[in-house]
Structures are given as C-alpha cells and as structure tokens.
Scaffold this active site. Structure first.
Site, mmCIF file in Angstrom:
data_model
loop_
_atom_site.group_PDB
_atom_site.id
_atom_site.type_symbol
_atom_site.label_atom_id
_atom_site.label_comp_id
_atom_site.label_asym_id
_atom_site.label_seq_id
_atom_site.Cartn_x
_atom_site.Cartn_y
_atom_site.Cartn_z
ATOM 1 N N ASP A 79 -6.377 4.022 -5.671
ATOM 2 C CA ASP A 79 -7.029 3.941 -4.359
ATOM 3 C C ASP A 79 -7.760 5.269 -4.160
ATOM 4 O O ASP A 79 -8.160 5.907 -5.137
ATOM 5 C CB ASP A 79 -5.972 3.670 -3.280
ATOM 6 C CG ASP A 79 -6.560 3.097 -1.991
ATOM 7 O OD1 ASP A 79 -6.711 1.872 -1.906
ATOM 8 O OD2 ASP A 79 -6.887 3.884 -1.083
ATOM 9 N N LYS A 137 0.863 -1.192 0.000
ATOM 10 C CA LYS A 137 0.000 0.000 0.000
ATOM 11 C C LYS A 137 0.890 1.229 0.000
ATOM 12 O O LYS A 137 1.988 1.221 0.577
ATOM 13 C CB LYS A 137 -0.918 0.030 1.218
ATOM 14 C CG LYS A 137 -2.198 0.809 0.998
ATOM 15 C CD LYS A 137 -3.143 0.021 0.101
ATOM 16 C CE LYS A 137 -4.483 0.714 -0.067
ATOM 17 N NZ LYS A 137 -5.427 -0.131 -0.824
#
Length: 422
Positions: free
Chosen positions: A154, A114
C-alpha cells in the site's frame, strides 16, 4: 489539513464515518435489515500492536501499528499494509471496510483487511525499514495467513517490503508460505501483471464509461492527480489508447499543457529530479488541476481531495477514482447533480486486489500464469463488473457508487445468511 498534493481541504472528514454513511445509503436503497447494516458498519476485529526496533544508531524505537479485519463471511480478509506518519486507527478501519466492498463488487472470495505502521519510510534506512517490516509481521503473525488474512503493499510499501514480510512469516511458521502475502517479487511467488494491475483495471473501466457516454476514447483529454505507480501507469495506458494527457501532479506541484504533455519526458523527470522541470510555463497550482476542462479526471493520490470546496468547479465528464476515498460524500452529491459520471474507487481501483487474488491462487496451486493470461482475466472481471454496476444503477436510478455498494452488501449479506450468522 493539507494533503500530499498540496490541496487545502476545508472539510474535516473522518474516513470511518464516510464509509459508514456510504453503507447506510446503499442499505437504504436495498431495504436491508437493521442488524445486517449494524454488523457491516464495524470491523469484526481490530488489532493494535507496539513493537521495539533497533535503529542504525543503536537506539531502540517503539513503533505502533494496526491491522483491521472487517468481515470474513465470504472468505479470508485481504488488504494492504501502509507505512505513513499519519496512519491512524479510524483510517485503517475505513480502508478495511472499503476493501470488503471492493472485493465484493468484482466477485472475489475475500473480505476486507487493512494494516498500517506509524512511521516515515523517507527518513529510514533500508536496514531500519526491513527490521520494522519484520517486527510488524511478527506482531500480527497470529491473525494472518493464507486462509486467514492476506496483506499486500500500500502507501510507501512495495514488493521488496512484501518479500521481507513473507520471509518473516515463513520463518515463524518454519515453512515456505508465499500465499500469506501478495505483491511479492516474481522470484518468490509474485504474479506477472501485478505492478500495473490497479492502473490497468482503472483504464478498463474508463473505456467502458466513455462508451456509456458515447464519447470516443481516442483524443480524450485527461488530467491525473498523483503521479505515483497507479498515476504514471494509467498515463502510459491511456496514451496508448490515443488519449491526450494534459496535466499531472505529484507532491511537489503540477504541470499542464493543453496540447498534451510528453509522458516519456514527464516520467524521466519524475525519476531524475522533479516534474516541475518540464518548464516554468507549464506549472500550475496543484488545486487547479482538479478543475481543468477535461474529459477524464483521475484522482490517484490520497483521500478527500474532492470536497465541497471544489466540487462545483470540476469540469470533467468522468472521474475515475484510482485512489481510495478521494471524494467526500457532500462533494459526491454535488457531482451527481452536475451530471459527472464518477467511477467509484471500490470499482475503479479494484484491479490491484483482483490480480492479488490471482497471485494468491497461483501460490496455492504452485502454478504460474503468463502476463497475457493475467491481463485477459483482469479485463474480463473489470469489464463485467463495470456493466453489472452500471445496469444496477440504471435499474435503481442511482449513481455508480451506490450501485457498487449495493452489489457488495448483498453478496456479504448472502454469505452471512448461508453461514447462519444472521
């Protein structure tokens, strides 16, 4: 704290601590060795970067960003890059760990990654956004790649941003490298079906959960918290199945109609102005949306919106977590005791990373599938994964979240063992 949906959260919960507690809970059920648990409770690598960007007014601004790579025993790490003013290192670490278990529960050959940059894209021009995107990729370029770590879109990033990032990596490596990024535009290696994948995968699990409860999907009432990409596509797909969408919300407010909202109108209002123009009589307090008497509740916004402050008032039969981490551990326990069937985020929203995997595979082959092929493969994986989790939950008399973590923990443990790490 107030989330993007205007909900006041009384619990001060650190997402990094939440995922560690979830790992502990599943590991205890499995009787995993302590050293395995300790390895999985921390990312193997976390990179913090700062980089200068020239703004439109000629000034130089220094931005901070992070990339966390949790575990690559099964394969390269994979996960999104978010641009948000509240990005922080603990959030990024937690999200990378959730990605490991999300990939594990649907059997993808990935670990979790991430990334994020602290910025507010709503206050940036397109030029500034592009320069930040390129500068961030350059800052982390040594630790990403098609066989190392594959980013994706995202919060507040999209296919256009991914196109810039892929191009920057390709320039740095002096070769066309579409496999370094997923969620790209179709013309430069994106996959058909990727934009709808998170919502579509979530809907597949909802259909199976309704079967588990012996409830018909046609006529089921639905409330959707968050009307971004996943929320609005889920609304469309559920409407096609005969569901009645009675409430939706976004960052500006919420609307409710017990007879069912006209989703076509809601989408148009969202694009043109605000969903609140649906009518003053339909407006409700955003926090009350979560507590409506509906068959299906879909949290599709940010983390920690279902807490001890509201969990005991939730009336939905099924909660399908289209967002990451919408339910705190304490709230989870309350929902279990109430008999609410929670389809956990690492399963419910795994459709996005599944089709990202398809995109990566297509990039490596340089051969591309039809949208029908993509959706068929996605359906097979999501339905099979749901039933594997459901079966294990029944075997261990646990909730679906714990069972999903158990499947993933075992998979990563087996990979670490096979590689001689443990």
């Amino acid at each position: 704290m107030v989330t993007g949906q205007g909900l006041k959260i009384r619990e001060n919960i650190n997402p990094y601590e939440i995922v560690q507690r979830q790992i502990e809970s599943a590991a205890e059920k499995l009787g995993l060795e302590r050293h395995v648990v300790e390895i999985l409770k921390k990312p193997m690598r976390v990179i913090s970067v700062s980089f200068p960007v020239k703004m439109d007014d000629g000034s130089i601004q220094v931005f901070e960003g992070y990339r966390s790579q949790h575990n690559d025993a099964v394969g390269p790490t994979k996960g999104g890059i978010r641009f948000h003013p509240e990005v922080n290192i603990d959030e990024i670490k937690a999200l990378s760990m959730w990605m490991t278990f999300k990939c594990g529960v649907v059997g993808l050959p990935y670990g979790g990654g991430k990334g994020g940059v602290i910025c507010d894209p709503r206050k940036l021009s397109q030029g500034e956004l592009e320069r930040i995107s390129r500068a961030f990729i350059e800052a982390i370029s040594q630790v990403i790649g098609p066989e190392k770590d594959i980013p994706a879109p995202d919060v507040y990033t999209n296919s256009r941003v991914m196109g810039w990032m892929m191009d920057q990596f390709s320039r740095l490596n002096r070769s066309f490298s579409p496999g370094v990024i997923t969620g790209k535009p179709l013309i430069i290696g994106g996959s058909k079906g990727r934009n709808e994948a998170t919502a579509r995968g979530c809907v597949y699990t909802i259909v199976e959960a309704m079967k588990d409860l012996n409830k018909p999907i046609e006529g089921a009432t639905v409330a959707i918290q968050g009307f971004g990409n996943a929320g609005r596509i889920a609304a469309d797909l559920l409407t096609e199945l005969g569901c009645k969408i009675v409430a939706v919300s976004d960052s500006k407010g919420a609307i409710y109609d017990p007879h069912g909202l006209d989703i076509t109108v809601v989408k148009r209002l969202k694009d043109e102005s605000t969903i609140l123009e649906y009518g003053s009589s339909s407006q409700i307090d955003p926090s009350s949306l979560l507590e409506l008497n509906v068959d299906i509740l879909v949290p599709a916004a940010l983390e920690n919106v279902i807490t001890t402050a509201n969990a005991d008032r939730i009336q939905a039969c099924i909660i399908a977590e289209a967002a990451n981490g919408p339910t705190t551990p304490e709230a989870d326990q309350i929902l279990i005791e109430k008999g609410v069937l929670v389809i956990p985020d690492i399963l419910a929203n795994a459709g996005g990373v599944t089709v990202s995997y398809f995109e990566w595979v297509q990039n490596l082959m340089n051969y591309y599938w039809t949208e029908e092929e993509v959706n068929t493969k996605l359906s097979e994986i999501m339905i099979q994964s749901y039933h594997e989790v459901s079966k294990l939950a029944k075997e261990y008399q646990s909730d679906l979240r714990t069972a999903a973590y158990m499947i993933s923990l075992l998979r990563v443990k087996d990979a670490m063992n096979a590689r001689g790490w443990i």
